[in-house]
Design an enzyme around this catalytic site. Structure first.
Site, PDB file in Angstrom:
ATOM      1  N   ARG A   1       0.821  -1.214   0.000  1.00 32.98           N
ATOM      2  CA  ARG A   1       0.000   0.000   0.000  1.00 32.98           C
ATOM      3  C   ARG A   1       0.858   1.269   0.000  1.00 32.98           C
ATOM      4  O   ARG A   1       0.532   2.272  -0.645  1.00 32.98           O
ATOM      5  CB  ARG A   1      -0.914  -0.017   1.234  1.00 32.98           C
ATOM      6  CG  ARG A   1      -1.892   1.129   1.269  1.00 32.98           C
ATOM      7  CD  ARG A   1      -2.806   1.026   2.479  1.00 32.98           C
ATOM      8  NE  ARG A   1      -3.863   2.018   2.440  1.00 32.98           N
ATOM      9  CZ  ARG A   1      -4.254   2.706   3.500  1.00 32.98           C
ATOM     10  NH1 ARG A   1      -3.702   2.487   4.695  1.00 32.98           N
ATOM     11  NH2 ARG A   1      -5.218   3.594   3.395  1.00 32.98           N
TER      12      ARG A   1
ATOM     13  N   HIS B   1       0.494   4.503  -2.427  1.00 29.31           N
ATOM     14  CA  HIS B   1       0.247   5.867  -1.946  1.00 29.31           C
ATOM     15  C   HIS B   1       1.405   6.799  -2.288  1.00 29.31           C
ATOM     16  O   HIS B   1       1.221   8.014  -2.382  1.00 29.31           O
ATOM     17  CB  HIS B   1      -0.026   5.858  -0.444  1.00 29.31           C
ATOM     18  CG  HIS B   1      -1.416   5.395  -0.111  1.00 29.31           C
ATOM     19  ND1 HIS B   1      -2.147   5.872   0.951  1.00 29.31           N
ATOM     20  CD2 HIS B   1      -2.219   4.489  -0.726  1.00 29.31           C
ATOM     21  CE1 HIS B   1      -3.345   5.284   0.978  1.00 29.31           C
ATOM     22  NE2 HIS B   1      -3.405   4.433  -0.027  1.00 29.31           N
TER      23      HIS B   1
ATOM     24  N   VAL C   1       0.806  10.153  -5.693  1.00 25.04           N
ATOM     25  CA  VAL C   1       0.950  11.555  -5.294  1.00 25.04           C
ATOM     26  C   VAL C   1       2.320  12.055  -5.749  1.00 25.04           C
ATOM     27  O   VAL C   1       3.343  11.605  -5.223  1.00 25.04           O
ATOM     28  CB  VAL C   1       0.793  11.697  -3.761  1.00 25.04           C
ATOM     29  CG1 VAL C   1       0.838  13.166  -3.358  1.00 25.04           C
ATOM     30  CG2 VAL C   1      -0.499  11.042  -3.279  1.00 25.04           C
TER      31      VAL C   1
ATOM     32  N   SER D   1       7.900  10.758  -1.801  1.00 22.79           N
ATOM     33  CA  SER D   1       7.316  11.931  -1.118  1.00 22.79           C
ATOM     34  C   SER D   1       6.497  11.508   0.102  1.00 22.79           C
ATOM     35  O   SER D   1       6.456  12.219   1.109  1.00 22.79           O
ATOM     36  CB  SER D   1       6.463  12.759  -2.074  1.00 22.79           C
ATOM     37  OG  SER D   1       5.430  11.973  -2.634  1.00 22.79           O
TER      38      SER D   1
ATOM     39  N   ASN E   1      -4.089   8.784   4.805  1.00 24.47           N
ATOM     40  CA  ASN E   1      -2.877   8.207   5.407  1.00 24.47           C
ATOM     41  C   ASN E   1      -2.826   8.286   6.927  1.00 24.47           C
ATOM     42  O   ASN E   1      -2.247   7.411   7.577  1.00 24.47           O
ATOM     43  CB  ASN E   1      -1.630   8.908   4.836  1.00 24.47           C
ATOM     44  CG  ASN E   1      -1.446   8.597   3.351  1.00 24.47           C
ATOM     45  OD1 ASN E   1      -2.018   7.636   2.841  1.00 24.47           O
ATOM     46  ND2 ASN E   1      -0.648   9.408   2.673  1.00 24.47           N
TER      47      ASN E   1
ATOM     48  N   PRO F   1      -7.572   7.721  -4.169  1.00 22.51           N
ATOM     49  CA  PRO F   1      -9.003   7.383  -4.200  1.00 22.51           C
ATOM     50  C   PRO F   1      -9.546   7.151  -2.780  1.00 22.51           C
ATOM     51  O   PRO F   1      -8.796   6.830  -1.866  1.00 22.51           O
ATOM     52  CB  PRO F   1      -9.040   6.098  -5.024  1.00 22.51           C
ATOM     53  CG  PRO F   1      -7.656   5.553  -5.006  1.00 22.51           C
ATOM     54  CD  PRO F   1      -6.734   6.705  -4.782  1.00 22.51           C
TER      55      PRO F   1
ATOM     56  N   HIS G   1      -6.103  -6.010  -1.940  1.00 24.45           N
ATOM     57  CA  HIS G   1      -6.952  -6.151  -0.752  1.00 24.45           C
ATOM     58  C   HIS G   1      -7.244  -7.615  -0.437  1.00 24.45           C
ATOM     59  O   HIS G   1      -8.128  -7.901   0.358  1.00 24.45           O
ATOM     60  CB  HIS G   1      -8.256  -5.360  -0.930  1.00 24.45           C
ATOM     61  CG  HIS G   1      -8.072  -3.868  -0.906  1.00 24.45           C
ATOM     62  ND1 HIS G   1      -9.072  -2.970  -1.149  1.00 24.45           N
ATOM     63  CD2 HIS G   1      -6.975  -3.105  -0.654  1.00 24.45           C
ATOM     64  CE1 HIS G   1      -8.620  -1.726  -1.066  1.00 24.45           C
ATOM     65  NE2 HIS G   1      -7.333  -1.786  -0.772  1.00 24.45           N
ATOM     66  N   THR G   2      -6.541  -8.513  -1.048  1.00 22.07           N
ATOM     67  CA  THR G   2      -6.613  -9.919  -0.638  1.00 22.07           C
ATOM     68  C   THR G   2      -5.810 -10.144   0.642  1.00 22.07           C
ATOM     69  O   THR G   2      -5.872 -11.212   1.248  1.00 22.07           O
ATOM     70  CB  THR G   2      -6.092 -10.845  -1.773  1.00 22.07           C
ATOM     71  OG1 THR G   2      -6.222 -12.195  -1.350  1.00 22.07           O
ATOM     72  CG2 THR G   2      -4.634 -10.594  -2.104  1.00 22.07           C
TER      73      THR G   2
ATOM     74  N   THR H   1      -8.705 -16.020   3.578  1.00 21.11           N
ATOM     75  CA  THR H   1      -7.248 -16.247   3.671  1.00 21.11           C
ATOM     76  C   THR H   1      -6.574 -14.890   3.867  1.00 21.11           C
ATOM     77  O   THR H   1      -6.002 -14.321   2.929  1.00 21.11           O
ATOM     78  CB  THR H   1      -6.712 -16.923   2.386  1.00 21.11           C
ATOM     79  OG1 THR H   1      -7.219 -16.198   1.241  1.00 21.11           O
ATOM     80  CG2 THR H   1      -7.131 -18.369   2.274  1.00 21.11           C
TER      81      THR H   1
HETATM   82  C1  HEM Z   1      -9.085   1.431  -5.795  1.00 23.72           C
HETATM   83  C2  HEM Z   1      -8.969   2.368  -4.883  1.00 23.72           C
HETATM   84  C3  HEM Z   1      -8.564   2.066  -3.475  1.00 23.72           C
HETATM   85  C4  HEM Z   1      -9.172   2.508  -2.360  1.00 23.72           C
HETATM   86  C5  HEM Z   1     -10.382   3.425  -2.286  1.00 23.72           C
HETATM   87  C6  HEM Z   1      -8.480   1.937  -1.237  1.00 23.72           C
HETATM   88  C7  HEM Z   1      -8.800   2.181   0.080  1.00 23.72           C
HETATM   89  C8  HEM Z   1      -8.228   1.530   1.154  1.00 23.72           C
HETATM   90  C9  HEM Z   1      -8.664   1.659   2.507  1.00 23.72           C
HETATM   91  C10 HEM Z   1      -9.813   2.558   2.990  1.00 23.72           C
HETATM   92  C11 HEM Z   1      -7.898   0.874   3.272  1.00 23.72           C
HETATM   93  C12 HEM Z   1      -8.003   0.659   4.784  1.00 23.72           C
HETATM   94  C13 HEM Z   1      -7.394   1.843   5.492  1.00 23.72           C
HETATM   95  C14 HEM Z   1      -7.732   1.853   6.978  1.00 23.72           C
HETATM   96  O1  HEM Z   1      -8.875   1.609   7.333  1.00 23.72           O
HETATM   97  O2  HEM Z   1      -6.809   2.147   7.767  1.00 23.72           O
HETATM   98  C15 HEM Z   1      -6.955   0.231   2.397  1.00 23.72           C
HETATM   99  C16 HEM Z   1      -6.001  -0.683   2.793  1.00 23.72           C
HETATM  100  C17 HEM Z   1      -5.140  -1.314   1.937  1.00 23.72           C
HETATM  101  N1  HEM Z   1      -4.967  -1.003   0.599  1.00 23.72           N
HETATM  102 FE1  HEM Z   1      -6.220   0.024  -0.555  1.00 23.72          FE
HETATM  103  N2  HEM Z   1      -7.448   1.168  -1.689  1.00 23.72           N
HETATM  104  C18 HEM Z   1      -7.461   1.216  -3.060  1.00 23.72           C
HETATM  105  C19 HEM Z   1      -6.554   0.627  -3.904  1.00 23.72           C
HETATM  106  C20 HEM Z   1      -5.432  -0.043  -3.482  1.00 23.72           C
HETATM  107  C21 HEM Z   1      -4.332  -0.410  -4.324  1.00 23.72           C
HETATM  108  C22 HEM Z   1      -4.206  -0.041  -5.810  1.00 23.72           C
HETATM  109  C23 HEM Z   1      -3.439  -1.082  -3.544  1.00 23.72           C
HETATM  110  C24 HEM Z   1      -2.108  -1.672  -3.909  1.00 23.72           C
HETATM  111  C25 HEM Z   1      -1.743  -2.013  -5.109  1.00 23.72           C
HETATM  112  C26 HEM Z   1      -4.005  -1.147  -2.225  1.00 23.72           C
HETATM  113  C27 HEM Z   1      -3.458  -1.813  -1.167  1.00 23.72           C
HETATM  114  C28 HEM Z   1      -3.996  -1.830   0.112  1.00 23.72           C
HETATM  115  C29 HEM Z   1      -3.554  -2.735   1.145  1.00 23.72           C
HETATM  116  C30 HEM Z   1      -2.571  -3.878   0.958  1.00 23.72           C
HETATM  117  C31 HEM Z   1      -4.255  -2.388   2.303  1.00 23.72           C
HETATM  118  C32 HEM Z   1      -4.096  -3.007   3.707  1.00 23.72           C
HETATM  119  C33 HEM Z   1      -2.949  -2.269   4.401  1.00 23.72           C
HETATM  120  C34 HEM Z   1      -2.616  -2.749   5.796  1.00 23.72           C
HETATM  121  O3  HEM Z   1      -3.169  -3.730   6.282  1.00 23.72           O
HETATM  122  O4  HEM Z   1      -1.760  -2.066   6.419  1.00 23.72           O
HETATM  123  N3  HEM Z   1      -5.184  -0.478  -2.211  1.00 23.72           N
HETATM  124  N4  HEM Z   1      -7.179   0.643   1.114  1.00 23.72           N
END
Ligand code: HEM
Length: 321
Positions: free
Chosen positions: A61, A65, A69, A75, A93, A162, A192-193, A244
């Site tokens: 993630r 991020h 940006v 950055s 963030n 986003p 998000h898997t 999983t």
């Molecule tokens: C499509 C638009 C996306 C949105 C709106 C989005 C939004 C979010 C949100 C809201 C969270 C949880 C944050 C929290 O509650 O603290 C999250 C976690 C995460 N996002 Fe996304 N995300 C998007 C795309 C992506 C992409 C493109 C990736 C990586 C290629 C990604 C990887 C992750 C990962 C791995 C987590 C879990 C992080 C952790 O457990 O520390 N996301 N995302």
């Protein structure tokens, strides 16, 4: 003759003026200047993920991020200063983005081997790849040679990342502004898997009676987690993929088909719209998902890098030199 000379001269001038914008990243960038860099990063990321499985998700993630940006320029790692609001405290963030300490630790190790050579932006890109591989996800060749920014921007982070409330068309245009198409959007969302989200990010969804959420799934998050409508429990964590949670597989997409997407922006990818067919394809054949994910990560890693003499190689990642 004169017009031919003039033409040649113009072409020469055009190509010279374009030199900086053609600077290319290359997978062999550190082969001579820091040959141990990649193995050092791999070792440190594998140790960090063994200590805490979730770190793999956090590092993937972090790269996303960073790249969305100002481009992939490190950055996101800069602390606020008296004259600059950085990205760490932006809407998406704050209290959420993780992995900064892991990146600083890797950077310190690499600096001790080759001072002033390897950028923080490249370390983040390589860490994301190694994190994916460490939890059973795909690996890919990371192009290198990004340099670190001298600035960061909370405003740009607020505008460009986003949101979990975005509709499919909003997500599509957010990604298309970064030259990523709908297939890239669906494949990358497959990150998000693994990983977790805070109740803050899915409260409205699990407390609604929306038809796009499985009622028992919503109930268990609302009551057992708990993530109630009264606004309490903001920091309570749920796995994105309850099946999983720490394995990089395609069950995220199966969950979407079962109306068990955790956040709204997950479920909109399977909601009767133009991306349903891509989700179905990834459910049917996980190898297509894994290879599309790897290709999309490479594409994302190409976003507006600083190269040549732009930016700098930071000594530590959270402040400029
Ligand atoms: C499509 C638009 C996306 C949105 C709106 C989005 C939004 C979010 C949100 C809201 C969270 C949880 C944050 C929290 O509650 O603290 C999250 C976690 C995460 N996002 Fe996304 N995300 C998007 C795309 C992506 C992409 C493109 C990736 C990586 C290629 C990604 C990887 C992750 C990962 C791995 C987590 C879990 C992080 C952790 O457990 O520390 N996301 N995302």
């Amino acid at each position: 003759m004169a017009s031919r000379l003039c033409f040649t001269f113009t072409i020469l001038l055009m190509s010279l003026s374009c030199l900086p914008c053609h600077a290319q990243l290359s997978s062999t960038f550190y082969d001579r200047t820091c040959p141990s860099a990649l193995s050092t990063i791999r070792g440190a990321i594998s140790a960090a993920v063994s200590r805490e499985q979730r770190m793999a998700a956090s590092l993937i993630r972090l790269h996303f991020h960073d790249c969305f940006v100002q481009g992939c320029d490190g950055s996101v790692l800069l602390d606020d200063t008296s004259s600059m609001n950085g990205e760490k405290n932006s809407l998406n963030n704050a209290n959420s983005l993780r992995g900064f300490d892991v990146i600083e630790n890797v950077k310190a190790q690499v600096e001790s081997q080759c001072p002033g050579i390897v950028s923080c932006a490249d370390i983040v890109a390589v860490a994301a790849r190694d994190a994916s591989a460490a939890v059973g996800g795909p690996s890919w060749t990371v192009k290198l040679g990004r340099r670190d920014s001298l600035t960061a921007s909370r405003d740009l982070a607020d505008q460009n990342l986003p949101r979990f409330t975005n509709s499919l068309s909003e997500l599509t245009s957010s990604f298309s502004s970064k030259n990523l198409n709908q297939r890239d959007l669906v494949a990358l969302s497959g990150a998000h898997t693994i990983g977790q989200a805070r109740c803050f990010s899915f409260r409205d969804r699990v407390n609604s009676n929306a038809s796009d959420i499985d009622p028992e799934f919503a109930r268990s998050l609302r009551e057992d987690l708990p993530c109630p409508a009264d606004g309490s429990g903001n920091a309570n964590l749920a796995p994105f993929d309850a099946v999983t949670p720490n394995t990089f597989d395609n069950s995220y997409f199966r969950n979407l088909v079962d109306r068990k997407g955790l956040i709204q922006s997950d479920q909109v990818l399977f909601s009767g719209g133009s991306t349903d067919s891509i989700v179905n394809e990834y459910v049917r054949d996980s190898s297509i998902f894994l290879s599309d994910f790897a290709a999309a990560m490479v594409k994302m890693g190409d976003l507006n890098p600083l190269t040549g003499s732009q930016g700098e190689i930071r000594r530590v990642c959270n402040v400029v030199n």
